[in-house]
Every structure is written in structure tokens, then in C-alpha cells.
Design a protein around this motif. Sequence first.
Motif, PDB file in Angstrom:
ATOM      1  N   ALA A 153      -2.349   5.710  -3.185  1.00 11.58           N
ATOM      2  CA  ALA A 153      -1.768   4.960  -2.069  1.00 11.58           C
ATOM      3  C   ALA A 153      -0.501   4.241  -2.502  1.00 11.58           C
ATOM      4  CB  ALA A 153      -2.779   3.950  -1.537  1.00 11.58           C
ATOM      5  N   ASP A 154       0.434   4.199  -1.569  1.00  9.67           N
ATOM      6  CA  ASP A 154       1.668   3.449  -1.758  1.00  9.67           C
ATOM      7  C   ASP A 154       1.829   2.532  -0.563  1.00  9.67           C
ATOM      8  OD1 ASP A 154       4.112   2.529  -2.672  1.00  9.67           O
ATOM      9  OD2 ASP A 154       5.234   4.214  -1.837  1.00  9.67           O
ATOM     10  N   ASN A 155       1.588   1.253  -0.783  1.00  9.56           N
ATOM     11  CA  ASN A 155       1.772   0.230   0.241  1.00  9.56           C
ATOM     12  C   ASN A 155       2.915  -0.666  -0.217  1.00  9.56           C
ATOM     13  OD1 ASN A 155      -0.498   1.014   1.838  1.00  9.56           O
ATOM     14  ND2 ASN A 155      -1.809   0.093   0.295  1.00  9.56           N
ATOM     15  N   PRO A 156       4.103  -0.501   0.336  1.00  9.51           N
ATOM     16  CA  PRO A 156       5.274  -1.229  -0.156  1.00  9.51           C
ATOM     17  C   PRO A 156       5.323  -2.681   0.326  1.00  9.51           C
ATOM     18  CG  PRO A 156       5.898   0.185   1.655  1.00  9.51           C
ATOM     19  CD  PRO A 156       4.442   0.451   1.386  1.00  9.51           C
ATOM     20  N   TRP A 157       4.362  -3.481  -0.109  1.00  5.68           N
ATOM     21  CA  TRP A 157       4.274  -4.876   0.324  1.00  5.68           C
ATOM     22  C   TRP A 157       5.489  -5.691  -0.100  1.00  5.68           C
ATOM     23  CZ3 TRP A 157       1.036  -6.178   3.920  1.00  5.68           C
ATOM     24  CH2 TRP A 157      -0.157  -5.478   4.066  1.00  5.68           C
TER      25      TRP A 157
END
Length: 172
Positions: free
Chosen positions: A14-18
Amino acid sequence: MKITRNTPEQLILADNPWFIGISLILFILVFAGAGLGAASTGGENLWFGLFFALAGGGMGFAAFCLFVRRVQVILDRPGGSVVIRRQSVFGYSQVEHRLADLSHAEVESTTSRREGRTRTLYRPVLVLDSGMSAGRHPVVEAYTNGSGPQRLAEAINAWLPASETDGQQESR
């Protein structure tokens, strides 16, 4: 991108660009707030303040739309599928492939030359040998100069033989 689950049944990346998302929201708020604050004083500052708020906030919003994308890759042995989900301001997409068609993962590279310097960037790709969508499928669209793409490709390649071995043991 990071590994959020790694079991014999599933591998989820997963890539969640917070960080970039929150940073761009703060950028928008600062420019809009400063511009509206200047505009509220009236006089000559009215048009400058409105321009500052719209231009600065607009650039931040455009950057948010372009760069903030959530990506999730699910390799599911029981379901026999590889699912790539992408979500952005513009919408949601999901592509599903058969796990049996997935041969391995590789690291794709690109080289750029600017101002006499050469720079190599990388991204992980899934290689499908067969099926209707045979070919190379990027996990993420953007290239990076870190070690993440290599780490992800190694994790996928380590998981694939384990899933094949588990499947052979279950069929006996």
C-alpha cells in the motif's frame, strides 16, 4: 509504498501519501488564509489578496490533484488474483489479473540527464507472462531514487514461490 500484510495467503502493498497530502493542504490553507487576510483590510490590498489566495491556493490544489494518489496491490492466493487499486481526486480504478499469469516482479529504471548530471530512477513492475493482459504493469506510476522499488520487487518474488509451494502441498 510499504508492505502492510505478508502471509502465505496474501501479500498486500500500500501507498498512502499522507505526508504530501497533509503538506499540500497546509500549503493551500496558508496561501488562502494570507490572501483573504490581506483582502479583508480593503483598499489596494483587496485585489492583491484575492489574487494571492486564488493563485496560491489554486496551485496547491492542482498539486494535490496531481500528486496525491492512493495505491494498493493485493496478491491473493485463495482467490487466485492480483488486484491493483488506485484512488485519486479524479476517481477510483481497480484492475484484476489472474495470479497464475504473474511470473515475477522487476525493477524498471529510467535515466535523466540534467545540467551535466545523470540520475537514475526506479519503480516496481509486475510481469505477466500469459493471459489477456500479458506484459509489464507498473505498481506505481512515479519513479523514485530510493531503495523501495527493489525491496517491493524482492518481497513479491519471495512471496510467489511460497504461494506456489503452499498450493502444491494443499493439493496432495
